[in-house]
Design a protein around this motif. Structure first.
Motif, PDB file in Angstrom:
ATOM      1  N   ALA A  58       0.841  -1.204   0.000  1.00  0.00           N
ATOM      2  CA  ALA A  58       0.000   0.000   0.000  1.00  0.00           C
ATOM      3  C   ALA A  58       0.875   1.254   0.000  1.00  0.00           C
ATOM      4  O   ALA A  58       0.624   2.210  -0.743  1.00  0.00           O
ATOM      5  N   LEU A  59       1.925   1.229   0.818  1.00  0.00           N
ATOM      6  CA  LEU A  59       2.833   2.368   0.917  1.00  0.00           C
ATOM      7  C   LEU A  59       3.613   2.567  -0.381  1.00  0.00           C
ATOM      8  O   LEU A  59       3.724   3.683  -0.898  1.00  0.00           O
ATOM      9  N   VAL A  60       4.131   1.474  -0.935  1.00  0.00           N
ATOM     10  CA  VAL A  60       4.944   1.545  -2.147  1.00  0.00           C
ATOM     11  C   VAL A  60       4.161   2.114  -3.320  1.00  0.00           C
ATOM     12  O   VAL A  60       4.588   3.076  -3.973  1.00  0.00           O
ATOM     13  N   PHE A  61       2.987   1.538  -3.601  1.00  0.00           N
ATOM     14  CA  PHE A  61       2.214   1.987  -4.758  1.00  0.00           C
ATOM     15  C   PHE A  61       1.617   3.378  -4.530  1.00  0.00           C
ATOM     16  O   PHE A  61       1.484   4.163  -5.471  1.00  0.00           O
ATOM     17  N   GLY A  62       1.286   3.684  -3.280  1.00  0.00           N
ATOM     18  CA  GLY A  62       0.757   5.012  -2.966  1.00  0.00           C
ATOM     19  C   GLY A  62       1.812   6.090  -3.129  1.00  0.00           C
ATOM     20  O   GLY A  62       1.575   7.125  -3.772  1.00  0.00           O
ATOM     21  N   VAL A  63       2.999   5.856  -2.566  1.00  0.00           N
ATOM     22  CA  VAL A  63       4.085   6.835  -2.655  1.00  0.00           C
ATOM     23  C   VAL A  63       4.555   6.991  -4.099  1.00  0.00           C
ATOM     24  O   VAL A  63       4.777   8.102  -4.573  1.00  0.00           O
ATOM     25  N   GLN A  64       4.679   5.870  -4.817  1.00  0.00           N
ATOM     26  CA  GLN A  64       5.133   5.932  -6.205  1.00  0.00           C
ATOM     27  C   GLN A  64       4.174   6.752  -7.076  1.00  0.00           C
ATOM     28  O   GLN A  64       4.589   7.610  -7.851  1.00  0.00           O
ATOM     29  N   GLY A  65       2.881   6.484  -6.929  1.00  0.00           N
ATOM     30  CA  GLY A  65       1.887   7.203  -7.718  1.00  0.00           C
ATOM     31  C   GLY A  65       1.861   8.686  -7.415  1.00  0.00           C
ATOM     32  O   GLY A  65       1.830   9.526  -8.331  1.00  0.00           O
ATOM     33  N   ASN A  66       1.905   9.037  -6.134  1.00  0.00           N
ATOM     34  CA  ASN A  66       1.849  10.447  -5.747  1.00  0.00           C
ATOM     35  C   ASN A  66       3.140  11.190  -6.101  1.00  0.00           C
ATOM     36  O   ASN A  66       3.108  12.366  -6.485  1.00  0.00           O
ATOM     37  N   LEU A  90       6.050  14.994  -9.679  1.00  0.00           N
ATOM     38  CA  LEU A  90       7.134  15.283 -10.624  1.00  0.00           C
ATOM     39  C   LEU A  90       6.621  15.839 -11.946  1.00  0.00           C
ATOM     40  O   LEU A  90       7.374  16.439 -12.711  1.00  0.00           O
ATOM     41  N   GLY A  91       5.348  15.619 -12.211  1.00  0.00           N
ATOM     42  CA  GLY A  91       4.718  16.227 -13.383  1.00  0.00           C
ATOM     43  C   GLY A  91       4.693  15.358 -14.616  1.00  0.00           C
ATOM     44  O   GLY A  91       3.641  14.894 -15.030  1.00  0.00           O
ATOM     45  N   LYS A  92       5.831  15.101 -15.224  1.00  0.00           N
ATOM     46  CA  LYS A  92       5.885  14.351 -16.479  1.00  0.00           C
ATOM     47  C   LYS A  92       6.159  12.876 -16.224  1.00  0.00           C
ATOM     48  O   LYS A  92       6.966  12.518 -15.376  1.00  0.00           O
ATOM     49  N   ASP A  93       5.493  12.039 -17.020  1.00  0.00           N
ATOM     50  CA  ASP A  93       5.686  10.591 -16.929  1.00  0.00           C
ATOM     51  C   ASP A  93       6.824  10.190 -17.857  1.00  0.00           C
ATOM     52  O   ASP A  93       6.623   9.744 -18.988  1.00  0.00           O
ATOM     53  N   THR A  94       8.057  10.371 -17.376  1.00  0.00           N
ATOM     54  CA  THR A  94       9.251  10.024 -18.142  1.00  0.00           C
ATOM     55  C   THR A  94       9.954   8.840 -17.481  1.00  0.00           C
ATOM     56  O   THR A  94       9.708   8.554 -16.300  1.00  0.00           O
ATOM     57  N   PRO A  95      10.832   8.127 -18.211  1.00  0.00           N
ATOM     58  CA  PRO A  95      11.572   7.025 -17.585  1.00  0.00           C
ATOM     59  C   PRO A  95      12.341   7.451 -16.341  1.00  0.00           C
ATOM     60  O   PRO A  95      12.368   6.722 -15.340  1.00  0.00           O
ATOM     61  N   LEU A 118      12.763   7.654 -10.335  1.00  0.00           N
ATOM     62  CA  LEU A 118      12.828   8.468  -9.112  1.00  0.00           C
ATOM     63  C   LEU A 118      11.635   8.194  -8.191  1.00  0.00           C
ATOM     64  O   LEU A 118      11.788   8.097  -6.976  1.00  0.00           O
ATOM     65  N   ALA A 119      10.449   8.067  -8.782  1.00  0.00           N
ATOM     66  CA  ALA A 119       9.251   7.800  -7.991  1.00  0.00           C
ATOM     67  C   ALA A 119       9.337   6.420  -7.332  1.00  0.00           C
ATOM     68  O   ALA A 119       8.988   6.241  -6.156  1.00  0.00           O
ATOM     69  N   GLY A 120       9.825   5.443  -8.099  1.00  0.00           N
ATOM     70  CA  GLY A 120      10.004   4.108  -7.536  1.00  0.00           C
ATOM     71  C   GLY A 120      11.042   4.089  -6.429  1.00  0.00           C
ATOM     72  O   GLY A 120      10.862   3.437  -5.398  1.00  0.00           O
TER      73      GLY A 120
END
Length: 275
Positions: A48-56, A61-66, A71-73
């Motif tokens: 729950a924490l991993v997917f929540g933090v990654q998504g937020n 960060l704004g742009k969905d770049t590699p 960085l989000a992961g």
């Protein structure tokens, strides 16, 4: 864990399959599930924490770049260490308890919670966070590669909600993400396991990460950092295939326009087709 920490001078197991056979023969099939209480308690919160933090973080960060995916992961991996480290400490100690014994002669811990309580009483917060630095070093880049690989795989395979083969594609993408993430930092996991197992039986061998690395390499060579890799990868594919596919399908369903119309009285926000 058994393969990672066994004594090189008197090894109990020759490899993954021999370890599997030996545990069933010596400790019954229940021996394969030692320490299961700790992951059952912690994995729900970790995911729950991993997917929540990654998504937020990705949204922030704004742009969905590699790069932003990585960085989000990585941010998600770093934060979940606060739960992951004590959980894996208890799991490691429980898995090493009564090695090769059908009925435990000496039972130090009744269960994972009892294990953490006893470690806390004896060593305090420092004790239950043993291996925190090595866990952080492992998890931060590992989860970066985890989400980056999944994003690249789903884009390459063309995973779209209307695709009739979307589930197999998601399963394959998730499984490969798990394998890549483990391969990226596996040597650190060996060090982490050895540090968390250190002191079992009353003998302390290592003074820290560098000391553990130096002694392990000196005694066993570079192959020590691949111990248990086969069993880890055999586990990683199905576990992460199921995890990623479940999360993705659930989010696709919750974000679908029909569900938004049922939940929102106002206008529907158009969702991008890309996963």
């Amino acid at each position: 864990v058994r393969l990672q920490v066994q004594n090189v001078e008197k090894p109990l197991y020759r490899g993954t399959f021999h370890c599997f056979q030996s545990i069933i023969k010596q400790e019954s099939a229940f021996g394969l599930y030692k320490g299961i209480g700790s992951p059952m308690m912690g994995l729900t919160f970790i995911n729950a924490l991993v997917f929540g933090v990654q998504g937020n973080t990705l949204r922030a960060l704004g742009k969905d770049t590699p790069l932003n995916q990585f960085l989000a992961g990585s941010a998600a991996g770093a934060i979940q260490c606060i739960i992951c480290c004590p959980m894996e400490l208890a799991k490691t100690r429980m898995q090493l308890q009564g090695t090769g014994e059908y009925k435990l002669k000496t039972k130090n811990y009744k269960n994972s919670l009892d294990c953490l309580i006893k470690i806390y009483r004896k060593e305090g917060l420092k004790g239950i966070n043993r291996g925190m630095v090595s866990t952080f070093i492992r998890e931060t880049p590992s989860f970066g590669f985890y989400f980056l690989t999944y994003d690249c795989m789903t884009r390459y395979l063309g995973c779209e909600a209307e695709d009739s083969y979307v589930i197999p594609k998601l399963l394959f993408s998730g499984g490969m993400s798990g394998i890549v993430s483990w391969l990226s930092t596996y040597p650190v996991d060996v060090i982490k396991s050895r540090l968390q197992a250190d002191g079992v039986g009353g003998i302390t061998q290592y003074n820290g990460i560098l000391d553990c690395f130096r002694k392990s390499y000196h005694e066993e060579g570079w192959r020590v950092f691949t111990r248990g890799l086969t069993s880890t990868l055999l586990r990683a594919f199905p576990v992460n295939a199921a995890t990623f596919a479940t999360v993705t399908v659930f989010l696709m369903y919750m974000r679908s326009e029909d569900n938004l119309r049922e939940c929102e009285p106002g206008p529907v926000i158009q969702q991008p087709s890309s996963l």
